[in-house]
Design an enzyme around this catalytic site. Structure first.
Site, PDB file in Angstrom:
ATOM      1  CD  GLU A 126      19.786  45.195 -32.401  1.00 16.04           C
ATOM      2  OE1 GLU A 126      20.240  44.387 -33.240  1.00 16.04           O
ATOM      3  OE2 GLU A 126      20.366  45.485 -31.348  1.00 16.04           O
ATOM      4  CD  GLU A 193      24.843  50.580 -32.375  1.00 17.02           C
ATOM      5  OE1 GLU A 193      23.712  50.228 -31.972  1.00 17.02           O
ATOM      6  OE2 GLU A 193      25.907  50.126 -31.901  1.00 17.02           O
TER       7      GLU A 193
HETATM    8  O1  KIV Z   1      21.633  47.994 -26.157  1.00 18.25           O
HETATM    9  C1  KIV Z   1      21.993  49.190 -26.243  1.00 18.25           C
HETATM   10  O2  KIV Z   1      22.614  49.751 -25.342  1.00 18.25           O
HETATM   11  C2  KIV Z   1      21.662  49.910 -27.471  1.00 18.25           C
HETATM   12  C3  KIV Z   1      22.307  51.238 -27.683  1.00 18.25           C
HETATM   13  C4  KIV Z   1      23.701  51.055 -28.121  1.00 18.25           C
HETATM   14  C5  KIV Z   1      21.524  52.081 -28.604  1.00 18.25           C
HETATM   15  O3  KIV Z   1      20.930  49.418 -28.266  1.00 18.25           O
END
Ligand code: KIV
Length: 302
Positions: A126, A193
């Protein structure tokens, strides 16, 4: 038998990160669904998804925590291994958890490698330009990286909660510039997201790699949902972007209640669900000296 549809976004056969990257503009949206263990991986791969994300949502939907900050690289590797052992056709993407790529470059590469050794074909992390050194180091170790922008749940405290990102012009500009930087660095795809659809569209039209949306509208190159949301297994939160295709929590509780009723009413197990020996068996056992509990308690004859 249910027909298995395989997406035309990527070439048939085992899906790789370069296949996903090259699918931009194919006209068929990519499909990614999370899975955390062998049975969920078999279900989503059997449905013909392109990518299985072993997400750090593991912490919330499987392990019962309130956020994603509670899982470690070891936890993630444990679950990536379970998914990978099913040998799915889909690309397995392992999510790098919080603090696994924030402390040092050495740690970052080792943690990404731990997920690859567990069976991931790519990792996801991220953040935008701030994370470029981490992205670069992982790519230098020959590990494909998927980016993740917009609502980045590992930053939940810094963001002040799980909320839509990029609603103001400046915040939207940051997301677009971060996406350009991640794509230029070599990320093969980028998750967007919880961002307004206009922002997702601009990113999708700007970057040369596929965008995978979750709560980012229809103008992305693909969509991802969390398995437990899609199948109605997660009841605590129901974001507006989730479409449920089943009600497994309700159906599961109902099924277990019917089992409990059957046991209590003497309907389970039936004769068909029981192993049988010849009718004479108990008598023959007695003759060979085996004793029943009742006999064992009887006083010995005088
Ligand atoms: O951890 C996860 O499931 C994610 C999704 C929401 C994209 O990062």
């Amino acid at each position: 038998m249910t027909e298995i549809r395989v997406s035309k976004a990527v070439v048939p056969g085992h899906v790789t990160a370069p296949d996903v990257g090259a699918s931009k503009g194919s006209g068929t949206p990519l499909v990614m669904v999370t899975a955390y263990d062998a049975p969920t991986a078999r279900i989503v791969d059997g449905a013909g998804v392109d990518m299985i994300l072993v997400g750090d949502t593991l912490a919330m939907v499987v392990l019962g925590y309130d956020d994603t900050l509670q899982v470690t690289t070891q936890d993630m590797a444990h679950h990536v291994g379970a998914v990978a052992r099913t040998k799915p056709n889909a690309l397995v993407v392992g999510d790098l958890p919080w603090l696994s790529y924030h402390v040092s470059i050495d740690d970052t590469v080792r943690n990404a490698a731990a997920l690859v050794r567990a069976g991931a074909g790519a990792v996801k992390l991220e953040g935008g330009r701030k994370r470029l050194p981490a992205v670069q180091a992982i790519l230098d170790a020959e590990i494909p990286v998927m980016g993740h922008l917009g609502l980045t749940p590992q930053s939940v405290h810094a963001l002040g909660g799980f909320r839509v990102q990029g609603k103001e012009l400046e915040a939207a500009r940051v997301i677009v510039d971060d996406a350009i930087a991640l794509a230029e660095a070599g990320c093969f795809a980028i998750v967007l997201e919880c961002v307004p659809d206009g922002v997702a569209r601009l990113v999708t039209d700007t970057v040369p790699v596929p965008t995978i949306g979750i709560g980012a509208g229809r103008h992305c190159d693909g969509q991802v949902l969390v398995f437990h949301d899609l199948l109605g297994l997660e009841d605590r939160m129901r974001p507006k972007f989730v479409r449920r295709y089943a009600e497994w929590a309700t159906d599961g509780t109902d099924a277990v209640r019917r089992f409990a009723d059957d046991v209590r009413e003497g309907r389970f197990p039936s004769s068909k669900e029981t192993y049988h020996a010849a009718d004479t068996f108990p008598d023959e056992l007695r003759l060979t000296g085996a004793t029943t509990e009742a006999e064992a308690e009887e006083p010995a004859p005088a």
